[in-house]
Structures are given as C-alpha cells and as structure tokens.
Write a protein that holds these residues in place. Sequence first.
Motif, PDB file in Angstrom:
ATOM      1  N   ILE A 190      18.130  26.810  21.120  1.00 60.65           N
ATOM      2  CA  ILE A 190      16.849  26.330  21.026  1.00 60.65           C
ATOM      3  C   ILE A 190      16.903  25.457  20.113  1.00 60.65           C
ATOM      4  CG2 ILE A 190      14.502  26.776  21.135  1.00 60.65           C
ATOM      5  CD1 ILE A 190      16.028  28.084  23.335  1.00 60.65           C
ATOM      6  N   PRO A 191      16.500  24.114  20.017  1.00 61.54           N
ATOM      7  CA  PRO A 191      16.491  23.372  19.159  1.00 61.54           C
ATOM      8  C   PRO A 191      15.521  23.395  17.802  1.00 61.54           C
ATOM      9  CG  PRO A 191      15.568  22.154  20.901  1.00 61.54           C
ATOM     10  CD  PRO A 191      16.008  23.378  21.156  1.00 61.54           C
ATOM     11  N   SER A 192      16.166  23.132  16.516  1.00 62.32           N
ATOM     12  CA  SER A 192      15.360  23.561  15.458  1.00 62.32           C
ATOM     13  C   SER A 192      14.167  22.144  15.203  1.00 62.32           C
ATOM     14  CB  SER A 192      16.220  23.647  14.180  1.00 62.32           C
ATOM     15  OG  SER A 192      16.716  22.410  14.019  1.00 62.32           O
ATOM     16  N   ASN A 193      13.281  22.453  14.442  1.00 61.59           N
ATOM     17  CA  ASN A 193      12.388  21.273  13.978  1.00 61.59           C
ATOM     18  C   ASN A 193      13.234  20.219  13.590  1.00 61.59           C
ATOM     19  OD1 ASN A 193       9.765  20.020  13.073  1.00 61.59           O
ATOM     20  ND2 ASN A 193      10.498  20.623  11.083  1.00 61.59           N
ATOM     21  N   GLN A 194      14.088  20.456  12.735  1.00 58.66           N
ATOM     22  CA  GLN A 194      15.040  19.352  12.073  1.00 58.66           C
ATOM     23  C   GLN A 194      15.724  18.496  13.492  1.00 58.66           C
ATOM     24  OE1 GLN A 194      15.320  18.093   8.798  1.00 58.66           O
ATOM     25  NE2 GLN A 194      16.056  16.447  10.012  1.00 58.66           N
ATOM     26  N   SER A 251       5.838  19.805  26.843  1.00 59.74           N
ATOM     27  CA  SER A 251       5.847  20.330  25.484  1.00 59.74           C
ATOM     28  C   SER A 251       7.347  21.411  25.495  1.00 59.74           C
ATOM     29  CB  SER A 251       4.625  21.102  25.291  1.00 59.74           C
ATOM     30  OG  SER A 251       3.591  20.262  24.965  1.00 59.74           O
ATOM     31  N   TRP A 252       7.917  21.319  24.488  1.00 61.96           N
ATOM     32  CA  TRP A 252       9.194  22.096  24.505  1.00 61.96           C
ATOM     33  C   TRP A 252       9.000  22.976  23.173  1.00 61.96           C
ATOM     34  CZ3 TRP A 252       9.354  16.780  25.266  1.00 61.96           C
ATOM     35  CH2 TRP A 252       9.608  16.410  26.434  1.00 61.96           C
ATOM     36  N   TRP A 253       9.528  24.009  23.077  1.00 60.60           N
ATOM     37  CA  TRP A 253       9.737  24.915  21.806  1.00 60.60           C
ATOM     38  C   TRP A 253      10.647  24.501  20.995  1.00 60.60           C
ATOM     39  CZ3 TRP A 253       6.292  28.187  20.566  1.00 60.60           C
ATOM     40  CH2 TRP A 253       5.336  29.224  21.455  1.00 60.60           C
ATOM     41  N   SER A 254      10.472  24.374  19.499  1.00 66.74           N
ATOM     42  CA  SER A 254      11.564  24.560  18.786  1.00 66.74           C
ATOM     43  C   SER A 254      11.738  26.116  18.214  1.00 66.74           C
ATOM     44  CB  SER A 254      11.223  23.746  17.266  1.00 66.74           C
ATOM     45  OG  SER A 254      10.327  24.386  16.460  1.00 66.74           O
ATOM     46  N   PRO A 262       0.062  28.842  11.103  1.00 71.48           N
ATOM     47  CA  PRO A 262       0.075  30.109  11.850  1.00 71.48           C
ATOM     48  C   PRO A 262       0.904  30.346  12.920  1.00 71.48           C
ATOM     49  CG  PRO A 262      -1.840  28.923  12.811  1.00 71.48           C
ATOM     50  CD  PRO A 262      -1.174  27.948  11.725  1.00 71.48           C
ATOM     51  N   GLY A 263       1.879  29.230  13.196  1.00 71.20           N
ATOM     52  CA  GLY A 263       2.710  29.475  14.293  1.00 71.20           C
ATOM     53  C   GLY A 263       3.939  28.366  14.274  1.00 71.20           C
ATOM     54  N   PRO A 264       4.864  28.514  15.299  1.00 77.18           N
ATOM     55  CA  PRO A 264       6.181  27.765  15.132  1.00 77.18           C
ATOM     56  C   PRO A 264       5.732  26.211  15.647  1.00 77.18           C
ATOM     57  CG  PRO A 264       5.991  28.901  17.272  1.00 77.18           C
ATOM     58  CD  PRO A 264       4.810  29.402  16.523  1.00 77.18           C
ATOM     59  N   TYR A 265       6.966  25.308  15.311  1.00 79.51           N
ATOM     60  CA  TYR A 265       6.675  24.203  15.589  1.00 79.51           C
ATOM     61  C   TYR A 265       6.941  23.694  17.152  1.00 79.51           C
ATOM     62  CZ  TYR A 265       6.502  21.790  11.020  1.00 79.51           C
ATOM     63  OH  TYR A 265       6.165  21.475   9.847  1.00 79.51           O
ATOM     64  N   ASN A 277       5.083   8.624  21.902  1.00 82.17           N
ATOM     65  CA  ASN A 277       5.608   9.265  20.892  1.00 82.17           C
ATOM     66  C   ASN A 277       6.089  10.694  21.146  1.00 82.17           C
ATOM     67  OD1 ASN A 277       6.310   9.563  18.281  1.00 82.17           O
ATOM     68  ND2 ASN A 277       4.246   9.456  17.292  1.00 82.17           N
ATOM     69  N   LEU A 278       7.015  11.018  20.518  1.00 77.67           N
ATOM     70  CA  LEU A 278       7.491  12.310  20.519  1.00 77.67           C
ATOM     71  C   LEU A 278       6.916  13.055  19.302  1.00 77.67           C
ATOM     72  CD1 LEU A 278       9.598  14.687  21.494  1.00 77.67           C
ATOM     73  CD2 LEU A 278      11.192  13.567  20.118  1.00 77.67           C
ATOM     74  N   SER A 279       5.982  14.053  19.694  1.00 73.40           N
ATOM     75  CA  SER A 279       4.797  14.431  18.530  1.00 73.40           C
ATOM     76  C   SER A 279       5.409  16.012  18.143  1.00 73.40           C
ATOM     77  CB  SER A 279       3.585  14.003  18.747  1.00 73.40           C
ATOM     78  OG  SER A 279       3.475  12.657  19.045  1.00 73.40           O
ATOM     79  N   PRO A 280       5.380  16.184  16.853  1.00 71.20           N
ATOM     80  CA  PRO A 280       5.303  17.832  16.663  1.00 71.20           C
ATOM     81  C   PRO A 280       3.936  18.379  16.590  1.00 71.20           C
ATOM     82  CG  PRO A 280       5.474  16.578  14.627  1.00 71.20           C
ATOM     83  CD  PRO A 280       5.458  15.400  15.782  1.00 71.20           C
ATOM     84  N   CYS A 281       3.841  19.570  16.859  1.00 72.91           N
ATOM     85  CA  CYS A 281       2.680  20.283  16.609  1.00 72.91           C
ATOM     86  C   CYS A 281       2.635  21.776  16.412  1.00 72.91           C
ATOM     87  CB  CYS A 281       1.694  20.351  17.899  1.00 72.91           C
ATOM     88  SG  CYS A 281       2.362  20.951  19.427  1.00 72.91           S
ATOM     89  N   SER A 282       1.396  22.490  15.955  1.00 75.16           N
ATOM     90  CA  SER A 282       1.744  23.997  15.381  1.00 75.16           C
ATOM     91  C   SER A 282       1.373  24.589  16.790  1.00 75.16           C
ATOM     92  CB  SER A 282       1.058  24.180  14.371  1.00 75.16           C
ATOM     93  OG  SER A 282       1.105  25.560  14.129  1.00 75.16           O
TER      94      SER A 282
END
Length: 296
Positions: A190-194, A251-254, A262-265, A277-282
């Motif tokens: 599973i890809p990391s946030n980085q 939307s995909w998990w990191s 309080p949660g993952p990216y 855009n390709l956007s991060p969220c919590s």
Amino acid sequence: MSTIKNISAISGGNITNNGGIGISARGVIWSTNPNPDISLGTKTVDGSGNGSFVSNITNLLPNTTYYVRAYATNASGANYSANTSYGNQLTFTTQPNLLNGSGLSDIEGNQYKSIIIYGQEWMQKNLNVSKYRNGDPIPQVTDDNQWATITTGAWRYFANITANGITYGKLYNWYAVTDPRGLAPEGWHIPSNQEWNDLFKNLGGTPAGGKLKETGTSHWHNPNVGATNETNFTAIPSNPSTQNSIYISASWWSNTWAKGQPGPYAFGVDNASASANLSPCSATNIQKLSVRCIKD
C-alpha cells in the motif's frame, strides 16, 4: 547495475587489492560519454578501504544511455601522490518517465496491468482481492452498522452491488490495509503518504489529478475537469454508499497515519475540481476506500 529507474540507478564495486597503499576514496563515476573519470562532477564517494560498496546514482535524465565505471583512489603520502584506478566500463539506459510495467497477480489469481510513472510502478486498476497474502479470508461486511463498529479487516463492493467489483474493485477499511498478513500482492505494498506525494510532485503538482483520471464520462460525471489520463493510471470514481453517486470522486488509502490527525492519510481526485488535483485528506479507520498498490 540494478534498480534502474527514470532518474536513478544503483551500482557499486569491490576492491580486492589496494596495491600496498590504503584506499582513501571509492565510488562510481558516470557520463553520457564513454570512459568517464573523476575529473567529472558526476560521481559518488562511498567510503574508503578495501571491500565491496554500493553506489546510489541520482539526478539522471530519463530515457538516456550512460557509461559508468567504478574507481578507487590510493591515499597520497610523503613520497608519492594519490593515484586512481578504474573498473570495467558498463552502460545502462534509464527508463522513460512513463512506461508500461510487467503486471502482477494477487493471491486469488486476479490479473492486473501496471504502469511505471516516474520510476514508481503502480497497479493500473483498483485492488479486487478478498484474501490476505497468506490466503486467510477477509470478511465481506455489507451492513453499515456492523461496518461502523468493526475493528478488524473488512471489504465490500460499491453500493453493495457485486457487479461493481469487476470495474471498480473492492472497498477496504483501514484494518485490512494495515493487517500484518498483508493486503497487497507479494512484492507490492500500500503506498505511503510520501509515495503519493512523490507522484503528485512528479506529475507537476496541481494538474496531477487530471493526468491520472480516465477521460470522458463513461464513469465520471460531467465536467470531468482536466482529465487527460496521459499516465495510463486510468483513475475512475468510486463511492462507498449509493450507486447514484458513484461517478463523483475516487479515493485511495495510504499506509501512513496523518500526523496530528485522528486517522490515516488518503488521496483522491474528483470530477469537477478546477485544478483536477490529487489531494490528501485525513480519513478514519472505518471509511470505505479503494486501494492502488505500488511495487516494492
């Protein structure tokens, strides 16, 4: 040479005899011209002394042929000056920025094409597996109340419609993503946030989402802003609840917990963003999101 990517590669050498004078510097030197030597600035310095060493070659150009040699420099002394010797010359060609990958299969035999985007190899479709890497089953949970309270891995189809699995893959909770038995196929993760952020930067920042999205409106609602799919990532939308809303966003998990959140990216694109855009969220542990795996 090994791990040859679009802008980097790994090489190295092995010094078996120093000729009686200690080695003060060792590494590799590279150029687009034959027989590079240490007068060039494109070199690594990988310690000193005899023995083997590994060299990380960086800041290369994509789709370019390079010549590389290992070198070893003797220490200078009162009665002699430093001397450099070279190993055999090798050649290698870096990958293009965009390239078809070798593909993969999961524990259930599902086949996936893959694409290499700026040195990262990604699955071209969302994961669609119902077993962990060791063969243990992942429970299918269709009831919303049960999903909201479960603290172990689970999956479901979009809108709980089985036929959606063929096109959209499965949705997973955070517990499935992080289960030590492994959700991703062997050799993938599973890809990391980085890694998601690297994809964002490699694709030019703001327009990254459009370069990932499937074009047209077969799966996306109008206006599907900015979609070019020039990467062949072929992102299609997914929605965890109603079939009528499935065309809105993807939307995909990191695998990374959001610092201070309080949660993952998670990362996503939508159909109408002005920047595509390709956007991060919590996200939260119990959200229902797709998975795109990346090669180890």
